[in-house]
Design a protein around this motif. Structure first.
Motif, PDB file in Angstrom:
ATOM      1  N   UNK A   1      47.067  41.607  35.249  1.00 55.35           N
ATOM      2  CA  UNK A   1      46.167  40.558  35.881  1.00 55.35           C
ATOM      3  C   UNK A   1      46.376  39.240  35.085  1.00 55.35           C
ATOM      4  N   UNK A   2      46.331  39.552  33.709  1.00 51.35           N
ATOM      5  CA  UNK A   2      46.210  38.356  32.969  1.00 51.35           C
ATOM      6  C   UNK A   2      47.692  37.868  33.274  1.00 51.35           C
ATOM      7  N   UNK A   3      48.564  38.343  32.965  1.00 57.37           N
ATOM      8  CA  UNK A   3      49.978  37.616  33.114  1.00 57.37           C
ATOM      9  C   UNK A   3      49.898  36.973  34.386  1.00 57.37           C
ATOM     10  N   UNK A   4      49.450  37.490  35.478  1.00 63.08           N
ATOM     11  CA  UNK A   4      49.273  36.730  36.642  1.00 63.08           C
ATOM     12  C   UNK A   4      48.542  35.518  36.809  1.00 63.08           C
ATOM     13  N   UNK A   5      47.495  35.560  35.913  1.00 62.02           N
ATOM     14  CA  UNK A   5      46.315  34.475  35.780  1.00 62.02           C
ATOM     15  C   UNK A   5      47.053  33.508  34.882  1.00 62.02           C
ATOM     16  N   UNK A   6      47.830  33.814  33.973  1.00 63.72           N
ATOM     17  CA  UNK A   6      48.737  33.061  33.197  1.00 63.72           C
ATOM     18  C   UNK A   6      49.695  31.900  33.893  1.00 63.72           C
ATOM     19  N   UNK A   7      50.343  32.767  34.625  1.00 62.60           N
ATOM     20  CA  UNK A   7      51.363  32.149  35.584  1.00 62.60           C
ATOM     21  C   UNK A   7      50.656  31.111  36.533  1.00 62.60           C
ATOM     22  N   UNK A   8      49.384  31.529  37.143  1.00 62.53           N
ATOM     23  CA  UNK A   8      48.969  30.902  38.149  1.00 62.53           C
ATOM     24  C   UNK A   8      48.400  29.637  37.454  1.00 62.53           C
ATOM     25  N   UNK A   9      47.901  29.992  36.342  1.00 55.01           N
ATOM     26  CA  UNK A   9      47.174  28.567  35.706  1.00 55.01           C
ATOM     27  C   UNK A   9      48.233  27.607  35.347  1.00 55.01           C
TER      28      UNK A   9
ATOM     29  N   UNK B   1      34.115  40.637  28.287  1.00 52.27           N
ATOM     30  CA  UNK B   1      35.730  40.817  28.032  1.00 52.27           C
ATOM     31  C   UNK B   1      36.668  39.737  28.995  1.00 52.27           C
ATOM     32  N   UNK B   2      36.517  40.104  30.403  1.00 41.38           N
ATOM     33  CA  UNK B   2      37.106  39.643  31.200  1.00 41.38           C
ATOM     34  C   UNK B   2      36.922  38.131  31.406  1.00 41.38           C
ATOM     35  N   UNK B   3      35.925  37.587  31.183  1.00 43.38           N
ATOM     36  CA  UNK B   3      35.492  36.050  31.075  1.00 43.38           C
ATOM     37  C   UNK B   3      36.473  35.533  29.905  1.00 43.38           C
ATOM     38  N   UNK B   4      36.098  36.311  28.625  1.00 44.69           N
ATOM     39  CA  UNK B   4      36.621  35.733  27.437  1.00 44.69           C
ATOM     40  C   UNK B   4      38.474  35.516  27.499  1.00 44.69           C
ATOM     41  N   UNK B   5      38.728  36.618  28.049  1.00 44.39           N
ATOM     42  CA  UNK B   5      40.459  36.620  28.032  1.00 44.39           C
ATOM     43  C   UNK B   5      40.707  35.716  29.269  1.00 44.39           C
ATOM     44  N   UNK B   6      40.197  35.572  30.041  1.00 46.08           N
ATOM     45  CA  UNK B   6      40.612  34.515  31.201  1.00 46.08           C
ATOM     46  C   UNK B   6      40.473  33.149  30.627  1.00 46.08           C
ATOM     47  N   UNK B   7      39.163  32.982  29.935  1.00 50.31           N
ATOM     48  CA  UNK B   7      39.333  31.631  29.187  1.00 50.31           C
ATOM     49  C   UNK B   7      40.506  31.396  28.205  1.00 50.31           C
ATOM     50  N   UNK B   8      40.847  32.579  27.691  1.00 52.94           N
ATOM     51  CA  UNK B   8      42.041  32.424  26.743  1.00 52.94           C
ATOM     52  C   UNK B   8      43.205  32.149  27.314  1.00 52.94           C
ATOM     53  N   UNK B   9      43.525  32.790  28.399  1.00 49.76           N
ATOM     54  CA  UNK B   9      44.661  32.724  28.918  1.00 49.76           C
ATOM     55  C   UNK B   9      44.962  31.386  29.748  1.00 49.76           C
ATOM     56  N   UNK B  10      43.801  30.860  30.342  1.00 47.83           N
ATOM     57  CA  UNK B  10      44.015  29.673  30.964  1.00 47.83           C
ATOM     58  C   UNK B  10      43.980  28.636  30.125  1.00 47.83           C
ATOM     59  N   UNK B  11      43.384  28.603  28.969  1.00 47.09           N
ATOM     60  CA  UNK B  11      43.119  27.513  28.172  1.00 47.09           C
ATOM     61  C   UNK B  11      44.535  27.357  27.277  1.00 47.09           C
ATOM     62  N   UNK B  12      45.294  28.239  27.068  1.00 51.49           N
ATOM     63  CA  UNK B  12      46.831  28.003  26.644  1.00 51.49           C
ATOM     64  C   UNK B  12      47.547  27.013  27.564  1.00 51.49           C
ATOM     65  N   UNK B  13      47.663  27.350  28.790  1.00 49.89           N
ATOM     66  CA  UNK B  13      48.137  26.366  29.658  1.00 49.89           C
ATOM     67  C   UNK B  13      47.549  24.936  29.700  1.00 49.89           C
ATOM     68  N   UNK B  14      46.227  25.005  30.125  1.00 42.40           N
ATOM     69  CA  UNK B  14      45.528  23.978  30.279  1.00 42.40           C
ATOM     70  C   UNK B  14      45.665  23.083  28.995  1.00 42.40           C
ATOM     71  N   UNK B  15      45.700  23.646  27.762  1.00 39.76           N
ATOM     72  CA  UNK B  15      45.479  22.732  26.603  1.00 39.76           C
ATOM     73  C   UNK B  15      46.879  21.954  26.441  1.00 39.76           C
ATOM     74  N   UNK B  16      48.078  22.675  27.114  1.00 39.24           N
ATOM     75  CA  UNK B  16      49.238  22.113  26.871  1.00 39.24           C
ATOM     76  C   UNK B  16      49.303  20.824  27.886  1.00 39.24           C
ATOM     77  N   UNK B  17      48.837  21.077  29.065  1.00 35.25           N
ATOM     78  CA  UNK B  17      48.703  20.150  30.291  1.00 35.25           C
ATOM     79  C   UNK B  17      47.803  18.842  29.653  1.00 35.25           C
ATOM     80  N   UNK B  18      46.751  19.134  29.226  1.00 37.00           N
ATOM     81  CA  UNK B  18      45.875  18.243  28.739  1.00 37.00           C
ATOM     82  C   UNK B  18      46.451  17.098  27.559  1.00 37.00           C
TER      83      UNK B  18
END
Lengths: 806, 229
Positions: free
Chosen positions: A695-703, A778-795
């Protein structure tokens, strides 16, 4: 055109390597679980298919109420031995019928070859002469017609012969068979060696004996012996007519038996009893055990879990493909303008999904190969992939799985893509990424509902496991050894003399081997149902159970061998307050026995935590009958247990050279009781980790795609003065909302599932809050972490670049 | 070749009809080179899309080579694309995952033309446009002008009778733009291909032989080009 599309697909995969890797890894994980289960199910379905001759072989089932765990009437494979002669003579289409031992607890016998040490062999079944006329085993040596002609013969499977003699050329050799410790033994001549059939068999055996015990049925109508009966019918016998004849013949026989015993058949039927006999085709025996769940029902939780895992991986695929479709929009637009039909486009994108599914299939096959040894060990089977007996049908199943995956994963994205309006796409407005956003969100929620539920389940299971492993069993399981034999005073006395053996006792109720006899007592005019357990004088003290009131048995009290009993707390609850000193009666047809309660002990566990401790009476006296089973309990002094056991074994060998000693620590029995639960918990743990990772991989790619799609928006916001952090939190917001929504759905689902799972335990925790809270955090934390990797790069990207091309 | 009769196109927006085109009637004969001009949002592109059958008019009739397009099914329309119309876009719209050669070849594949003929036609075009050396490159490896050349080659490969070009030089520098425009004129004059282009540039419009000016969805002027370049 196919070649061009194929080339485009490959180039696209190479261009989006991370995306392709996530898709393929996800799909192959999902497929692996699926295919492992498929192999297992194939194995379970392939029982008793080892010879075409088995089509006409049936197992006889009789409906009666004894030897069933719940005292209910069931169609059992434990039938009156008279059935063989009866069916063989009265039913014309049955050519042969044979009587064989039931092999329930897989009890081992000791076999001593002419030269050599005795060995324990499991699955040696006593049968009558007809066995090989019913079962078409292939003989390596000897022949099926004459092998069991005379009593005192044995036919061994090749592996058994090799084990006992080191060779399979053993015709004419003799072995001595010992059924128990003090059995004088019986000499048997080896008259045949049979090949191990291909594929699993419901009649598990290592050899067939003909001792002569199975040859005859009892003469007296009141006496019966019970065993398994198999019959062979003429080819192409009419099954419905056969069933009718069997039923009729059986009822006539039962009526005749009743008449001979002067019992009224009508009265028997009036009590609600139901007698019947039927034939079960051998192929269906494995799927229809007389009691309990069949393999498919046992497999259900696993099946559900792996289907969910599979869905998660498919969802990843759908999500990423639709999100990524923005990149392909132009291609669709141009192709449409060039004159490509929608149908062709759908096919093209299905082809791309198929390509990835195909790669996933290969990864999956490698994974299956890698995991099979562990899987086999876990489930006690020996599955193979490449050496699968029916490789053609397996390949067909794989092909079907491949088509299914391709369609499930590819169809929706293909339709979305093929539906793009060329005018809008070619104008350069690619805001089509929004298309299917609602569906994508729903799928992400669904994914996380599954993942969060898995996490919660894992947490609850772990807590229940902790509860069980740390629960006070009510007795001391350490340093307690169970010798698998019955109690005899003189042997017990010999063992007691060994230094380090603190006590030797017997009971029919101990973890690992329990045998309760139900009994109805009359206490102050009330009838109460209890279980009776016969113990030796010091068994309860050897178990170190705690007396709640009164005392335990003691040789100092003469009365204890006459009519004293000890009850447990459950029984005390039924009897009433202050039971110590009270007396109750056990009434039988002929006599009345009175017992006096001398003590109450705290309940102790003698079975899994799924079963409640029954109200039980413990007695030493032979009054009212005794029961016994193969439990010889040794309490060993702490320290140097191995040396003491070696001396016990030596003493055994001196006394009983023909029967190898068997024992197990009671603590191991406890492990075994927990085994099934630990397995399920470990599996859930593995699956929850996998599902979360997927799910996280999916989220990562989606973000990643979201960030890419919103590049211009991000750039504009930055130019307007937004900080990096603001942009990261803006991108996070939409995902966190999804995860929280998923948690809201997962909570009640997981609660219901876990409450149901826990209700299977007689001793359990309440559904705890902690795993729920932990899963959410846990789910919210890992979601934040996952999305932030990409979001940080975009920002952090340079806004000038994004704005340059308009 | 093209007969537009009283074409109207509007988008319903919150109950109000938002007109893009009103009462557009025009006829374009075979062999003409028409430039459609006008300010942003005037409806030029919509008109071109309607000509290219990418959009349908709300009212009015459109006859293409004597056939009524408005009552045509999708299959028939796709047949027309394949056989008679080539598109050239401002943003080139080459398929990124295909090489130059494959991009040019694509329309022929969909026309189910046999491989040998496909090869020879593509080779012929590559030769004509001096792009043989670049045939195995991907679009991202080319300059804008080169990409547009590929785009035009792709439009030409199916041997259309009509080329519709939506600001074909909008993304190009003037030198490259002039090159593309003279290519168009050459195609029009030497091969008799009808061309309809949308353009902002007065200069580019001079390459054609007729200018349609559209403002607020209405055809304002329809003038032949006097001194064609």
């Amino acid at each position: 055109m196919f070649r061009l599309n194929f080339r485009i697909a490959v180039r696209n995969l190479l261009k989006n390597k991370a995306y392709a890797a996530i898709n393929i890894a996800g799909l192959s994980l999902g497929l692996t679980a699926f295919i492992l289960l498929l192999l297992y199910m194939n194995h379970e379905r392939s029982y008793d298919e080892w010879s075409p001759g088995l089509e006409n072989v049936y197992q006889v089932r009789e409906r009666h109420d004894f030897s069933s765990p719940d005292n209910q009437e069931r169609w059992q494979d434990f039938v009156d031995s008279r059935a063989a002669a009866l069916l063989g003579s009265k039913v014309p289409s049955i050519t042969y019928a044979t009587r064989v031992d039931n092999n329930w607890d897989n009890e081992a016998s000791s076999v001593r070859p002419e030269r050599g040490e005795p060995q324990l062999v499991k699955g040696l079944l006593d049968a009558d002469e007809n066995f090989f006329r019913v079962f078409p085993y292939v003989f390596v040596w000897g022949d099926p017609v004459s092998a069991l002609k005379k009593p005192g013969t044995v036919v061994l499977k090749q592996a058994t012969a090799l084990r006992l003699f080191g060779t399979d050329r053993v015709l004419g050799k003799t072995v001595r068979l010992f059924r128990w410790r003090t059995d004088p033994g019986q000499a048997l001549t080896v008259t045949g060696v049979i090949k191990e059939p291909k594929g699993p068999q419901s009649l598990a055996m290592s050899g067939i004996l003909r001792t002569g015990n199975r040859d005859k049925d009892p003469d007296r109508p009141a006496a019966s012996t019970y065993c398994a009966v198999y019959v062979r019918t003429r080819p192409a016998a009419d099954t419905s007519a056969l069933a009718k004849t069997v039923s009729r013949v059986y009822l006539e026989h039962r009526k005749w038996l009743f008449a001979a015993r002067k019992i009224s058949w009508k009265a028997y039927r009036a009590k609600g009893n139901y007698a019947g006999m039927k034939l079960l085709p051998l192929k269906q025996v494995h799927a229809n055990p007389p009691f309990g769940e069949n393999w498919l029902e046992k497999l259900k939780p696993l099946l559900v879990i792996s289907v969910f895992l599979f869905l998660i991986s498919v969802i990843n695929f759908v999500n990423l493909a639709t999100a990524q479709s923005v990149q392909r929009a132009k291609e669709v637009g141009v192709k449409k303008v060039l004159g490509v039909y929608r149908r062709q486009l759908v096919l093209q994108f299905l082809l791309e999904a198929g390509l990835q599914a195909f790669l996933a299939l290969f990864v999956c096959i490698a994974l299956v190969e890698l995991l099979l040894p562990a899987f086999n060990a876990h489930f006690g089977v020996s599955l193979t992939f490449w050496h699968h007996p029916d490789i053609a049908s397996l390949c067909l199943q794989l092909l079907l799985a491949f088509v299914l995956v391709s369609l499930l994963a590819g169809l929706y994205p293909a339709l979305v893509l093929a539906n793009y309006d060329p005018v809008r796409v070619l104008k350069g407005s690619y805001e089509h990424g929004l298309k299917g956003l609602r569906l994508r969100n729903a799928l992400v929620i669904f994914q996380f509902v599954i993942s969060v539920s898995f996490i919660i389940a894992m947490g609850v299971m772990q807590m229940q496991m902790n509860f069980m492993t740390h629960r006070n069993l009510g007795f001391e399981k350490a340093h307690l050894i169970n010798l698998r034999t019955n109690y005899s005073e003189d042997f017990a006395e010999r063992l007691r003399r060994i230094p380090g053996v603190e006590s030797v006792s017997t009971t029919t109720q101990v973890l690992g081997n329990t045998f309760n006899v139900p009994e109805e007592i009359t206490y102050k005019g009330r009838k109460i149902n209890l279980s009776t357990v016969t113990v030796s004088m010091d068994a309860l003290s050897a178990l170190k159970v705690r007396a709640v009131s009164g005392r335990l048995f003691s040789p100092n009290f003469k009365q204890d061998t006459i009519n004293s009993v000890v009850i447990n707390e459950q029984a005390a609850k039924l009897i009433g307050p202050n039971p110590v000193g009270q007396a109750y009666d056990v009434l039988s047809e002929k006599e009345k026995n009175t017992f006096r309660i001398i003590g109450v002990i705290a309940d102790y566990h003698y079975d899994g935590f799924d079963k409640p401790v029954l109200p039980t009476v413990y007695k030493v006296t032979a009054l009212g009958g005794t029961s016994s089973t193969n439990n010889l309990l040794l309490r060993i002094a702490a320290g140097n247990q191995q040396a003491v056991l070696a001396r016990v074994a030596a003493e055994w060998k001196r006394m009983y050279p023909d029967f190898p000693v068997r024992y197990f620590p009671v603590a191991d029995a406890f492990e075994q009781v927990m085994q099934a639960d630990i397995r399920l918990k470990n599996l859930t743990a593995v699956f929850s980790v996998l599902s979360v990772v997927l799910s996280l991989l999916g989220l990562f790619a989606l973000s990643t795609f979201t960030a890419r799609r919103r590049t211009r928006e991000i750039a504009v916001r930055k130019v307007l003065g937004a900080t990096d952090l603001q942009i990261v939190s803006m991108l996070n917001r939409s995902f966190v909302v999804l995860i929280i929504a998923a948690n809201l759905v997962a909570w009640p689902v997981a609660y219901l599932l876990m409450a149901r799972w826990l209700s299977g335990y007689a001793y359990r925790i309440d559904v705890p809050l902690f795993p729920f809270a932990a899963a959410t955090v846990l789910s919210v934390l890992v979601c934040l972490l996952t999305v932030s990797i990409q979001a940080g790069r975009a920002a952090q990207a340079d806004p000038v670049k994004a704005l340059k091309y308009e | 070749m093209i007969e537009l009769n009283n074409i109207e196109k509007y988008h319903p927006a919150k109950g109000i009809k938002h007109y893009v085109l009103r009462h557009v009637s025009a006829s374009i004969a075979s062999g003409e080179f028409v430039s459609v001009m006008g300010p942003s949002g005037a409806g030029k592109s919509t008109l071109l899309n309607i000509l290219g059958m990418l959009e349908e008019p709300t009212y009015g009739t459109y006859h293409f080579m004597g056939e009524d397009i408005t009552s045509m099914n999708e299959r028939k329309r796709i047949e027309l694309y394949r056989n008679h119309i080539g598109f050239v876009f401002q943003a080139y719209h080459l398929i990124d995952e295909m090489t130059v050669q494959e991009n040019i070849e694509a329309p022929l594949i969909y026309k189910k033309i046999v491989a040998s003929e496909r090869k020879s036609r593509v080779a012929d075009l590559l030769d004509r446009f001096n792009m043989v050396a670049k045939k195995d490159l991907f679009p991202s490896q080319l300059s804008g002008g080169q990409q547009q050349l590929v785009g035009i080659a792709r439009a030409l490969v199916a041997e259309p009778s009509l080329i519709l070009a939506d600001e074909p030089t909008g993304n190009l520098q003037s030198a490259q733009a002039a090159e593309i425009m003279s290519l168009f004129r050459k195609l029009n004059r030497e091969e008799g291909i009808t061309i309809v282009q949308v353009t902002h540039s007065e200069k580019n419009a001079q390459y054609g032989n007729r200018i349609l000016t559209i403002e607020d969805g209405v055809v304002r002027t329809d003038t032949p080009v006097a001194g064609q370049l």
